[in-house]
Design a protein around this motif. Structure first.
Motif, short mmCIF file in Angstrom:
data_model
loop_
_atom_site.label_atom_id
_atom_site.label_comp_id
_atom_site.label_asym_id
_atom_site.label_seq_id
_atom_site.Cartn_x
_atom_site.Cartn_y
_atom_site.Cartn_z
N SER A 181 90.61 24.33 60.09
CA SER A 181 89.65 24.43 61.19
C SER A 181 88.23 24.07 60.77
O SER A 181 87.36 23.87 61.62
CB SER A 181 89.66 25.85 61.77
N PHE A 182 88.00 23.99 59.46
CA PHE A 182 86.62 23.79 58.99
C PHE A 182 86.44 22.56 58.11
O PHE A 182 85.56 22.51 57.27
CB PHE A 182 86.14 25.06 58.27
N LEU A 183 87.27 21.54 58.35
CA LEU A 183 87.08 20.27 57.66
C LEU A 183 86.30 19.28 58.50
O LEU A 183 85.78 18.28 57.99
CB LEU A 183 88.45 19.69 57.29
N TRP A 184 86.20 19.54 59.80
CA TRP A 184 85.48 18.65 60.73
C TRP A 184 84.76 19.52 61.74
O TRP A 184 85.27 20.58 62.08
CB TRP A 184 86.49 17.71 61.43
N TYR B 65 86.62 21.93 71.92
CA TYR B 65 85.77 22.86 72.68
C TYR B 65 86.53 24.11 73.09
O TYR B 65 85.95 25.17 73.32
CB TYR B 65 85.17 22.18 73.92
N ARG B 66 87.86 23.99 73.18
CA ARG B 66 88.68 25.10 73.66
C ARG B 66 88.64 26.31 72.74
O ARG B 66 88.77 27.44 73.18
CB ARG B 66 90.14 24.65 73.79
N ASN B 67 88.54 26.06 71.43
CA ASN B 67 88.67 27.19 70.50
C ASN B 67 87.93 26.96 69.19
O ASN B 67 87.27 27.84 68.69
CB ASN B 67 90.16 27.48 70.21
N LYS B 68 88.03 25.73 68.61
CA LYS B 68 87.52 25.55 67.26
C LYS B 68 86.01 25.71 67.17
O LYS B 68 85.51 26.31 66.21
CB LYS B 68 87.93 24.19 66.71
N VAL B 69 85.27 25.18 68.14
CA VAL B 69 83.82 25.32 68.05
C VAL B 69 83.40 26.78 68.23
O VAL B 69 82.35 27.19 67.74
CB VAL B 69 83.08 24.41 69.06
N VAL B 70 84.22 27.57 68.91
CA VAL B 70 83.94 29.00 69.01
C VAL B 70 84.12 29.66 67.65
O VAL B 70 83.30 30.50 67.22
CB VAL B 70 84.84 29.67 70.06
N LEU B 71 85.17 29.28 66.94
CA LEU B 71 85.37 29.76 65.57
C LEU B 71 84.19 29.36 64.69
O LEU B 71 83.71 30.14 63.85
CB LEU B 71 86.68 29.17 65.03
N LEU B 72 83.70 28.15 64.89
CA LEU B 72 82.53 27.66 64.17
C LEU B 72 81.30 28.51 64.49
O LEU B 72 80.52 28.87 63.59
CB LEU B 72 82.28 26.20 64.55
#
Length: 727
Positions: free
Chosen positions: A319-322, A357-364
């Motif tokens: 989740s944190f390579l891009w 936008y659904r989930n990964k940027v929230v994790l970010l």
């Protein structure tokens, strides 16, 4: 008479095996307790082919590899500029396919998509001839976050790779005697190379660049051997390359240190000197290990199987390579007009917003708020040049990303400028939202009447755009409210109901409409389209997408009973194997876990007060659609810059950002007994799974049972405890 003896033996055996089983369990528990998140990451997950036709949903055409996983096993740091990884086939997404037997080179950029894979380098034996490629097998291959190793068998060279943010170290052990050579395959990348250059700078240094599209990737390389000769073929042309021959200094191991820059070779050299300099391979490898260990251990889990922990921490890692860093250590970057700038922040690529936008940027936003800030500043920088905040691929999901970040307390950016640019997106033609004038006038984006459309038919993807723009309007209405712009807040909120305009109550599907208001006919809800009525989906897969107004959607279907019946059908009505779309796979009924458009649907039962039905779907997806296949290394679909991985992370932890622009999370049942989520502010959110079943009874927040199923982001800001009670 003799029955007592067998019974006694059986009893003793039972005690023995019980003790052994208990000891083994204690040993496993002890071993697990000593492992960090870093130790669980398997960077090969997602590299193997998806072959199970029950999961795929159809029989793939001959020689057709399903677009599943498309991950890479090489070395990188979180959101770094450099990703140094082996290539087994160009133009194949991430370039590494587990079933391949030959390595073509080690490239220095990667996304897990069909671009990048720049600056390929490969050590060569003295007898290697073009076309250069080296055989390998997985028994002599290892990797971990920030590290990769492989034995090139026919070249008899052992390779180790590691990296910093903007540089990498290659270590080549030439087991055989003879000339030591290194290929710089600069005429090759995942996309067409327009020109390239390599130049000897000193007795042991090289510099050059590779031009691919609008990107000019510069490098500066330093060897611990002297350069004897450079032989180049088709200089500057696609397919051209250079072979470096080194002086034989009587040692078997050669170390190559290389810095990258999108600005200049001078900056590449500075990146190399300041990030690596005189440090050894092991120094950089251990720094990477420490970085990843500290990062991954922000979330600590107990319980669950070893496989679940492997899949969880691998997904968190992915989740944190891009998005990837694009500015140099001195702060310089190249803007979208090609100008070199230094604005005092780290410049990043666009964060693949349609997917993430659904989930990964929230994790970010939760785990890397400083990086989130700089990504938003990077988007604003692009917007100041074009007049619009950019998106990625489809929709206008910077609205959701920026609003969600702001409402989660990330505010160290020019929110007024971001808001003005997002308003341009929402109201002005010629920018981020195609057909915005029609959308405003009709309340939907029409579908043209085309006879016999097929999967590849191109049009407006009007239904998908209408649904996504409606959600983007909702997101921007939240930011308008924060900005005290009541006029736009009201207008945008009203527009957020436009999803209703493409819902056909006769068929109970989101359906294309002509510009005169008629429904597109004939209509086949099962047929998938890449860009006709829908974007990479069929009617089933988009017809549950209103994350901002699920109660309104339930009402559209005619109430809870009819909504439940339709939702049951989504997950049970079998996919037609005659319908083939390469990146729509991983089916449970009509639902596709392998592509993004329906990823909110498993949570929909919550809105008719039947969370246990959602949980059954979520649990099956977690267990049967990730880490699958013969080697346990396949995914049911393309990871898409980490979106599939982030879906796993949130769902495994029991929290999901159903509406990512809202600072709240839908609570499901974690697959772990307990979770401790430490934030960058030094706070901790504790999640306890109590009861031992998969049927939700209560949710307690700081000791009190809450009404409903959502918890607020304040628990991340101030710390707290969530107890998920089951019965």
């Amino acid at each position: 008479m003799n029955t007592k003896k067998p019974i006694l033996i059986i009893g003793l055996l039972f005690i023995f095996f019980s003790c052994s089983s208990q000891e083994r369990a204690e040993t496993r528990k002890s071993q697990s307790a000593n492992k960090s998140g870093y130790d669980y990451v398997n960077t090969f997950i997602g590299t193997a082919p998806l072959l199970d036709e029950e999961i795929i949903g159809y029989t793939p055409p001959k020689d057709w590899r399903v677009w599943a996983g498309l991950t890479y096993p090489g070395a990188s740091l979180p959101n770094a500029l450099v990703q140094v990884s082996p290539i087994t086939e160009y133009g194949s997404g991430a370039g590494y396919e587990y079933e391949d037997k030959e390595i073509l080179g080690f490239t220095h950029t990667n996304k897990g998509h069909w671009n990048l894979c720049n600056i390929p380098v490969l050590p060569l034996s003295s007898n290697a001839v073009a076309p250069f490629r080296a055989t390998f097998n997985h028994e002599e291959e290892n990797s971990a976050p920030g590290y990769y190793q492989v034995k090139l068998q026919d070249y008899n060279i052992n390779v180790r790779l590691t990296s910093s943010l903007r540089a990498a170290i290659h270590e080549y052990e030439f087991i055989d005697s003879g000339a030591k050579r290194i290929l710089f395959d600069l005429g090759t990348a995942n996309n067409r190379v327009s020109t390239w250059e390599i130049e000897k700078v000193s007795s042991n240094e090289l510099k050059g660049f590779q031009q691919v599209g609008g990107d000019k990737i510069h490098f500066y390389a330093r060897l611990d051997n002297q350069i004897k000769a450079i032989e180049s073929t088709n200089v500057g042309e696609g397919g051209g390359y250079s072979v470096i021959t080194l002086n034989d200094l009587g040692k078997s191991t050669v170390t190559l240190k290389i810095g990258l820059s999108y600005v200049s070779t001078e900056n590449a050299k500075e990146n190399l000197e300041k990030e690596i300099g005189t440090k050894s391979f092991d120094d950089i490898m251990n720094e990477g290990k420490n970085t990843w260990t500290e990062f991954l251990d922000q979330i600590q889990v107990e319980g669950g199987s070893e496989k679940e922990k492997e899949m969880f921490y691998t997904s968190l890692y992915r989740s944190f390579l891009w998005p990837a860093l694009r500015s140099d250590i001195n702060g310089e970057f190249v803007d979208i007009e090609g100008k070199v700038r230094n604005e005092g922040f780290r410049y990043y690529t666009k964060p693949s917003l349609w997917d993430t936008y659904r989930n990964k940027v929230v994790l970010l936003e939760i785990m890397r708020p400083d990086v989130t800030t700089d990504i938003i500043k990077s988007l604003i920088n692009r917007g100041e040049i074009t007049g619009f905040i950019p998106t990625f691929f489809h929709g206008d999901h910077a609205a959701s990303f920026i609003t969600g970040a702001y409402k989660r307390g990330i505010r160290d950016f020019d929110v007024q400028k971001a808001y003005e640019l997002l308003l341009n997106n929402a109201y002005k033609e010629g920018g981020t939202r195609p057909h915005i004038k029609e959308y405003i006038e009709l309340g939907y984006i029409s579908t043209p009447e085309i006879e016999n459309p097929n999967t590849e038919t191109k049009a407006k993807a009007g239904v998908s755009k209408t649904l996504e723009f409606a959600y983007d309007d909702y997101s921007l209405s939240l930011l308008a409210e924060e900005m005290k712009d009541i006029e736009h807040q009201k207008d945008l909120f009203a527009r957020s109901k436009n999803y209703k305009n493409v819902f056909d109550k006769k068929t109970n599907f989101m359906r294309g409409r002509l510009d005169n208001g008629d429904w597109v006919s004939p209509f086949n809800a099962e047929y998938p389209y890449y860009e006709y009525m829908y974007r990479e989906a069929n009617a089933w897969q988009v017809s549950f997408y209103t994350p901002h107004d699920m109660p309104g959607l339930v009402e559209l279907y005619g109430g809870e009973e009819k909504f439940e019946e339709k939702l049951d059908s989504l997950f049970s009505f079998k996919w037609n194997p005659k319908h083939i779309a390469r990146n729509v796979s991983g089916f449970m009924g009509q639902y596709s876990q392998g592509n993004q458009p329906a990823h909110e649907a498993p949570f929909s039962y919550y809105f008719i007060d039947k969370p246990e039905k959602s949980q059954a779907i979520i649990d099956k997806l977690l267990s049967d659609y990730y880490g699958i296949g013969e080697e346990g290394l396949a995914l049911s679909g393309m990871d898409d810059a980490g979106e599939m991985s982030s879906w796993y992370v949130f769902s495994a932890l029991g929290l999901y950002p159903l509406s990512p622009s809202d600072p709240e999370y839908l609570v499901t049942i974690p697959i772990f007994d307990s979770v401790i989520w430490n934030t960058t502010d030094g706070k901790s959110l504790k999640i306890q799974n109590e009861g031992g079943t998969r049927k939700l009874k209560n949710i307690k927040v700081n000791g009190k049972v809450i009404d409903g199923y959502f918890i607020n982001h304040d628990l991340f800001k101030y710390g707290g405890e969530v107890i998920v009670e089951t019965n």
